[in-house]
Design a protein around this motif. Sequence first.
Motif, mmCIF file in Angstrom:
data_model
loop_
_atom_site.group_PDB
_atom_site.id
_atom_site.type_symbol
_atom_site.label_atom_id
_atom_site.label_comp_id
_atom_site.label_asym_id
_atom_site.label_seq_id
_atom_site.Cartn_x
_atom_site.Cartn_y
_atom_site.Cartn_z
ATOM 1 N N ILE A 12 0.860 -1.173 0.000
ATOM 2 C CA ILE A 12 0.000 0.000 0.000
ATOM 3 C C ILE A 12 0.900 1.228 0.000
ATOM 4 O O ILE A 12 1.715 1.409 0.892
ATOM 5 N N GLU A 13 0.750 2.041 -1.021
ATOM 6 C CA GLU A 13 1.509 3.291 -1.087
ATOM 7 C C GLU A 13 0.567 4.444 -0.794
ATOM 8 O O GLU A 13 -0.584 4.431 -1.185
ATOM 9 N N GLY A 14 1.038 5.430 -0.103
ATOM 10 C CA GLY A 14 0.196 6.580 0.213
ATOM 11 C C GLY A 14 -0.532 6.369 1.531
ATOM 12 O O GLY A 14 -0.253 5.444 2.286
ATOM 13 N N ASP A 15 -1.482 7.246 1.793
ATOM 14 C CA ASP A 15 -2.220 7.236 3.050
ATOM 15 C C ASP A 15 -3.433 6.324 2.939
ATOM 16 O O ASP A 15 -4.449 6.692 2.341
ATOM 17 N N ALA A 16 -3.352 5.152 3.513
ATOM 18 C CA ALA A 16 -4.459 4.191 3.480
ATOM 19 C C ALA A 16 -5.378 4.350 4.690
ATOM 20 O O ALA A 16 -6.399 3.670 4.781
ATOM 21 N N GLY A 17 -5.034 5.238 5.610
ATOM 22 C CA GLY A 17 -5.786 5.419 6.844
ATOM 23 C C GLY A 17 -7.279 5.633 6.650
ATOM 24 O O GLY A 17 -8.094 4.929 7.257
ATOM 25 N N PRO A 18 -7.683 6.589 5.809
ATOM 26 C CA PRO A 18 -9.119 6.822 5.621
ATOM 27 C C PRO A 18 -9.859 5.601 5.059
ATOM 28 O O PRO A 18 -10.965 5.288 5.505
ATOM 29 N N LEU A 23 -13.382 0.633 6.128
ATOM 30 C CA LEU A 23 -13.492 -0.833 6.190
ATOM 31 C C LEU A 23 -13.707 -1.310 7.624
ATOM 32 O O LEU A 23 -14.498 -2.221 7.874
ATOM 33 N N THR A 24 -13.019 -0.683 8.581
ATOM 34 C CA THR A 24 -13.169 -1.042 9.987
ATOM 35 C C THR A 24 -14.587 -0.748 10.465
ATOM 36 O O THR A 24 -15.198 -1.560 11.162
ATOM 37 N N GLU A 25 -15.112 0.405 10.080
ATOM 38 C CA GLU A 25 -16.481 0.767 10.457
ATOM 39 C C GLU A 25 -17.496 -0.213 9.877
ATOM 40 O O GLU A 25 -18.410 -0.669 10.563
ATOM 41 N N LEU A 26 -17.349 -0.558 8.598
ATOM 42 C CA LEU A 26 -18.265 -1.499 7.952
ATOM 43 C C LEU A 26 -18.216 -2.867 8.628
ATOM 44 O O LEU A 26 -19.244 -3.513 8.823
#
Length: 67
Positions: A12-18, A23-26
């Motif tokens: 994963i490159e870049g900011d995957a946080g959002p 995915l965590t919320e779902l």
Amino acid sequence: MGPARSLTSFVIEGDAGPDLAVLTELTAEGALTVEIGWQGSWDRFDEAAEALHGRRVSGKAVLQVTR
């Protein structure tokens, strides 16, 4: 037998946080189910890969990474 399966790695490159937050919320809401068939330490990567490759795992393998 069953459907063909594959072992895939990715970076994963870049900011995957959002995206991970969504995915965590779902998952927490029950809207997304995740089948985990193997869990273990990052040190057991070879064991996880072998189990996936040998089709002894149904679902995902989760490697726990600690500092």
